[in-house]
Design a protein around this motif. Structure first.
Motif, PDB file in Angstrom:
ATOM      1  N   PHE A 150       0.805  -1.217   0.000  1.00  0.00           N
ATOM      2  CA  PHE A 150       0.000   0.000   0.000  1.00  0.00           C
ATOM      3  C   PHE A 150       0.843   1.275   0.000  1.00  0.00           C
ATOM      4  CE2 PHE A 150      -3.005  -3.103   1.865  1.00  0.00           C
ATOM      5  CZ  PHE A 150      -4.028  -2.950   0.951  1.00  0.00           C
ATOM      6  N   TYR A 151       1.964   1.257   0.720  1.00  0.00           N
ATOM      7  CA  TYR A 151       2.810   2.443   0.805  1.00  0.00           C
ATOM      8  C   TYR A 151       4.195   2.231   0.191  1.00  0.00           C
ATOM      9  CZ  TYR A 151      -0.251   5.402   3.588  1.00  0.00           C
ATOM     10  OH  TYR A 151      -1.288   6.187   4.007  1.00  0.00           O
ATOM     11  N   GLY A 152       4.785   1.059   0.454  1.00  0.00           N
ATOM     12  CA  GLY A 152       6.148   0.800  -0.003  1.00  0.00           C
ATOM     13  C   GLY A 152       6.296   0.685  -1.505  1.00  0.00           C
ATOM     14  N   SER A 153       5.194   0.424  -2.206  1.00  0.00           N
ATOM     15  CA  SER A 153       5.284   0.279  -3.656  1.00  0.00           C
ATOM     16  C   SER A 153       5.732   1.563  -4.340  1.00  0.00           C
ATOM     17  CB  SER A 153       3.927  -0.169  -4.224  1.00  0.00           C
ATOM     18  OG  SER A 153       2.901   0.727  -3.847  1.00  0.00           O
ATOM     19  N   ALA A 154       5.547   2.722  -3.684  1.00  0.00           N
ATOM     20  CA  ALA A 154       5.973   4.001  -4.276  1.00  0.00           C
ATOM     21  C   ALA A 154       7.489   4.030  -4.457  1.00  0.00           C
ATOM     22  CB  ALA A 154       5.518   5.166  -3.400  1.00  0.00           C
TER      23      ALA A 154
ATOM     24  N   CYS B  73      17.539  -3.993 -10.358  1.00  0.00           N
ATOM     25  CA  CYS B  73      18.065  -4.843  -9.283  1.00  0.00           C
ATOM     26  C   CYS B  73      17.745  -4.261  -7.908  1.00  0.00           C
ATOM     27  CB  CYS B  73      19.574  -5.026  -9.443  1.00  0.00           C
ATOM     28  SG  CYS B  73      20.042  -5.989 -10.898  1.00  0.00           S
ATOM     29  N   LEU B  74      17.857  -2.943  -7.768  1.00  0.00           N
ATOM     30  CA  LEU B  74      17.517  -2.301  -6.496  1.00  0.00           C
ATOM     31  C   LEU B  74      16.035  -2.477  -6.177  1.00  0.00           C
ATOM     32  CD1 LEU B  74      19.536   1.059  -6.709  1.00  0.00           C
ATOM     33  CD2 LEU B  74      20.038  -0.927  -5.269  1.00  0.00           C
ATOM     34  N   ALA B  75      15.205  -2.382  -7.213  1.00  0.00           N
ATOM     35  CA  ALA B  75      13.767  -2.565  -7.011  1.00  0.00           C
ATOM     36  C   ALA B  75      13.452  -3.978  -6.541  1.00  0.00           C
ATOM     37  CB  ALA B  75      13.014  -2.257  -8.306  1.00  0.00           C
ATOM     38  N   MET B  76      14.217  -4.957  -7.047  1.00  0.00           N
ATOM     39  CA  MET B  76      13.968  -6.354  -6.674  1.00  0.00           C
ATOM     40  C   MET B  76      14.209  -6.594  -5.185  1.00  0.00           C
ATOM     41  SD  MET B  76      15.269  -8.712  -9.851  1.00  0.00           S
ATOM     42  CE  MET B  76      14.567 -10.186  -9.128  1.00  0.00           C
ATOM     43  N   VAL B  77      15.134  -5.833  -4.589  1.00  0.00           N
ATOM     44  CA  VAL B  77      15.382  -5.967  -3.152  1.00  0.00           C
ATOM     45  C   VAL B  77      14.132  -5.596  -2.361  1.00  0.00           C
ATOM     46  CG1 VAL B  77      16.759  -5.138  -1.206  1.00  0.00           C
ATOM     47  CG2 VAL B  77      17.847  -5.489  -3.437  1.00  0.00           C
ATOM     48  N   THR B  78      13.506  -4.484  -2.737  1.00  0.00           N
ATOM     49  CA  THR B  78      12.275  -4.053  -2.067  1.00  0.00           C
ATOM     50  C   THR B  78      11.122  -5.000  -2.369  1.00  0.00           C
ATOM     51  OG1 THR B  78      13.033  -1.776  -2.370  1.00  0.00           O
ATOM     52  CG2 THR B  78      10.759  -2.070  -1.681  1.00  0.00           C
ATOM     53  N   VAL B  79      11.085  -5.488  -3.599  1.00  0.00           N
ATOM     54  CA  VAL B  79      10.011  -6.396  -4.016  1.00  0.00           C
ATOM     55  C   VAL B  79      10.047  -7.683  -3.206  1.00  0.00           C
ATOM     56  CG1 VAL B  79       9.214  -7.869  -5.901  1.00  0.00           C
ATOM     57  CG2 VAL B  79       9.741  -5.475  -6.343  1.00  0.00           C
ATOM     58  N   ILE B  80      11.236  -8.262  -3.066  1.00  0.00           N
ATOM     59  CA  ILE B  80      11.330  -9.546  -2.351  1.00  0.00           C
ATOM     60  C   ILE B  80      10.977  -9.359  -0.883  1.00  0.00           C
ATOM     61  CG2 ILE B  80      13.752  -9.509  -1.627  1.00  0.00           C
ATOM     62  CD1 ILE B  80      12.066 -12.455  -3.405  1.00  0.00           C
TER      63      ILE B  80
ATOM     64  N   TYR C   9      -0.252  -8.255  -6.954  1.00  0.00           N
ATOM     65  CA  TYR C   9       0.925  -7.410  -7.148  1.00  0.00           C
ATOM     66  C   TYR C   9       1.070  -6.932  -8.587  1.00  0.00           C
ATOM     67  CZ  TYR C   9       2.667  -8.185  -2.445  1.00  0.00           C
ATOM     68  OH  TYR C   9       2.804  -8.179  -1.088  1.00  0.00           O
ATOM     69  N   ILE C  10       1.104  -7.864  -9.521  1.00  0.00           N
ATOM     70  CA  ILE C  10       1.316  -7.474 -10.919  1.00  0.00           C
ATOM     71  C   ILE C  10       0.109  -6.707 -11.437  1.00  0.00           C
ATOM     72  CG2 ILE C  10       1.703  -8.341 -13.257  1.00  0.00           C
ATOM     73  CD1 ILE C  10       3.271 -10.640 -12.000  1.00  0.00           C
ATOM     74  N   GLY C  11      -1.098  -7.172 -11.097  1.00  0.00           N
ATOM     75  CA  GLY C  11      -2.303  -6.459 -11.529  1.00  0.00           C
ATOM     76  C   GLY C  11      -2.345  -5.044 -10.977  1.00  0.00           C
TER      77      GLY C  11
ATOM     78  N   PHE D  33      -1.904   4.746  -4.104  1.00  0.00           N
ATOM     79  CA  PHE D  33      -3.349   4.548  -4.222  1.00  0.00           C
ATOM     80  C   PHE D  33      -4.099   5.841  -3.916  1.00  0.00           C
ATOM     81  CE2 PHE D  33      -1.553   0.402  -3.331  1.00  0.00           C
ATOM     82  CZ  PHE D  33      -2.236  -0.431  -4.204  1.00  0.00           C
ATOM     83  N   VAL D  34      -3.728   6.490  -2.827  1.00  0.00           N
ATOM     84  CA  VAL D  34      -4.381   7.749  -2.462  1.00  0.00           C
ATOM     85  C   VAL D  34      -4.166   8.794  -3.529  1.00  0.00           C
ATOM     86  CG1 VAL D  34      -4.377   9.660  -0.818  1.00  0.00           C
ATOM     87  CG2 VAL D  34      -4.253   7.323   0.019  1.00  0.00           C
ATOM     88  N   GLN D  35      -2.931   8.939  -3.984  1.00  0.00           N
ATOM     89  CA  GLN D  35      -2.600   9.968  -4.968  1.00  0.00           C
ATOM     90  C   GLN D  35      -3.371   9.794  -6.261  1.00  0.00           C
ATOM     91  OE1 GLN D  35       1.551  10.165  -5.997  1.00  0.00           O
ATOM     92  NE2 GLN D  35       1.160  11.336  -7.849  1.00  0.00           N
ATOM     93  N   ILE D  36      -3.368   8.592  -6.780  1.00  0.00           N
ATOM     94  CA  ILE D  36      -3.986   8.353  -8.084  1.00  0.00           C
ATOM     95  C   ILE D  36      -5.492   8.500  -8.024  1.00  0.00           C
ATOM     96  CG2 ILE D  36      -4.442   6.568  -9.802  1.00  0.00           C
ATOM     97  CD1 ILE D  36      -1.553   5.648  -9.387  1.00  0.00           C
ATOM     98  N   PHE D  37      -6.133   7.870  -7.036  1.00  0.00           N
ATOM     99  CA  PHE D  37      -7.590   7.932  -6.983  1.00  0.00           C
ATOM    100  C   PHE D  37      -8.092   9.309  -6.550  1.00  0.00           C
ATOM    101  CE2 PHE D  37      -6.939   3.301  -6.801  1.00  0.00           C
ATOM    102  CZ  PHE D  37      -7.757   2.938  -7.858  1.00  0.00           C
TER     103      PHE D  37
END
Length: 317
Positions: free
Chosen positions: A30-34, A200-207, A245-247, A268-272
């Motif tokens: 919800f928040y970390g995806s940014a 690669c940096l993004a993958m660290v947060t993703v995992i 996640y992917i959706g 989510f807040v920003q976009i909607f």
């Protein structure tokens, strides 16, 4: 088969299915995806897919052992038995210590989220009330934990599905007062705007965001019918990753350019809010509050079972 004599098999199939369903959905999504999007841009979609496949394979392996020996010590017990006493000791205590830190972070988050509605209420009061309530709940019996986690996971799953459905509906609209278009996925620097290093940096947060899926292995020691419920829950993990996640990432970055997402608050807040749904802020605050309580609830449950397993192995008092 090893049986933990002090554990009761009180988790029903529906509890396990919803725990598996909501286990990987937390404030990280919800928040970390940014921050993940800012690191990798549209390539985070591939990062979630790759990491999701890795997580699925790990969970299949854990599932094989959990069905064969459904114990509360889970991976700590398996490491001790098949690898050696020291790996079992290190794995169990590392997990326990990590979740103590995560628990405190989630309690802090609970105080922050409630402070959004009640700014005059000290945050430590909210955190203390949550700590006492959830701890007492877990002391009742395992079914109390299962019921609480079932409904908390239901809120998270319903919110994610609702946001994906609303986003998909907005994408399909003919009138476009906002810049939603699939070209947003490649118009702002391409698929890899920050190169392989950013990916690669993004993958660290993703995992890291997938943390929580392993909880289904810990529940094996208290599941009513682990031979049937565990394989079903684990085999569906890959589809949950694809949908949740992917959706979510596809919808978010299609509705808005990736380099403008999360600059102020939750994506989510920003976009909607930008597309005409200002109530999204209050709705999301409720959802992330439920997510934080859910993580703390699971941390109390998981840590107590890991500690119990360590004690049985002679690695804890």
């Amino acid at each position: 088969m090893k049986e933990a004599s002090q554990m009761q098999r009180g988790l029903k199939n529906r509890h396990l299915q919803m725990i598996a369903l909501g286990g990987a959905i937390g404030t990280g999504l919800f928040y970390g995806s940014a921050s993940t999007i800012s690191l990798g841009g549209p390539s985070v979609i591939a990062a979630y897919l790759i990491c999701g496949i890795v997580i699925f394979l790990i969970m299949r392996m854990l599932g094989e052992m959990a069905v064969e020996e459904p114990v509360s010590g889970s991976f700590s017990y398996y490491a001790d038995k098949y690898w050696g006493p020291f790996p079992g000791f290190m794995l169990g205590w590392n997990y326990w210590f990590s979740y103590v830190i995560i628990s405190m972070a989630e309690l802090t988050a609970v105080g922050i989220y409630v402070h959004y509605w009640l700014p005059d209420l000290p945050q430590w009061v909210t955190a203390l009330v949550c700590l006492m309530a959830i701890t007492c709940l877990n002391l009742v019996n395992v079914r109390a934990y299962g019921e609480t986690e079932f409904w908390m996971s239901f809120i998270k799953v319903a919110a994610i599905l609702g946001m994906i459905a609303l986003g998909a509906w907005l994408i399909c609209q003919d009138s476009r007062p906002f810049p939603q278009n699939f070209s947003n996925l490649w118009d702002y620097g391409g698929i890899l705007p920050n190169g392989i290093w950013g990916f690669c940096l993004a993958m660290v947060t993703v995992i890291f965001s997938f943390g929580g899926v392993e909880l289904i292995g810990i529940t094996a020691g208290e599941a009513e019918n682990p031979e049937r419920s565990l394989p079903k829950a684990i085999n569906q993990i890959i589809w949950r990753i694809l949908v949740f996640y992917i959706g979510t990432m596809v919808v978010i970055m299609t509705l808005w350019p990736w380099n403008q997402i999360g600059t102020q608050n939750s994506p989510f807040v920003q976009i909607f809010t930008n597309v005409g749904f200002p109530a999204a802020a209050n709705l999301l605050n409720f959802v992330v509050l439920a997510a934080a309580i859910s993580v703390y609830n699971s941390a109390i449950y998981g840590n107590s079972r890991i500690a119990f397993g360590l004690a049985e192995e002679g690695n804890a008092p």
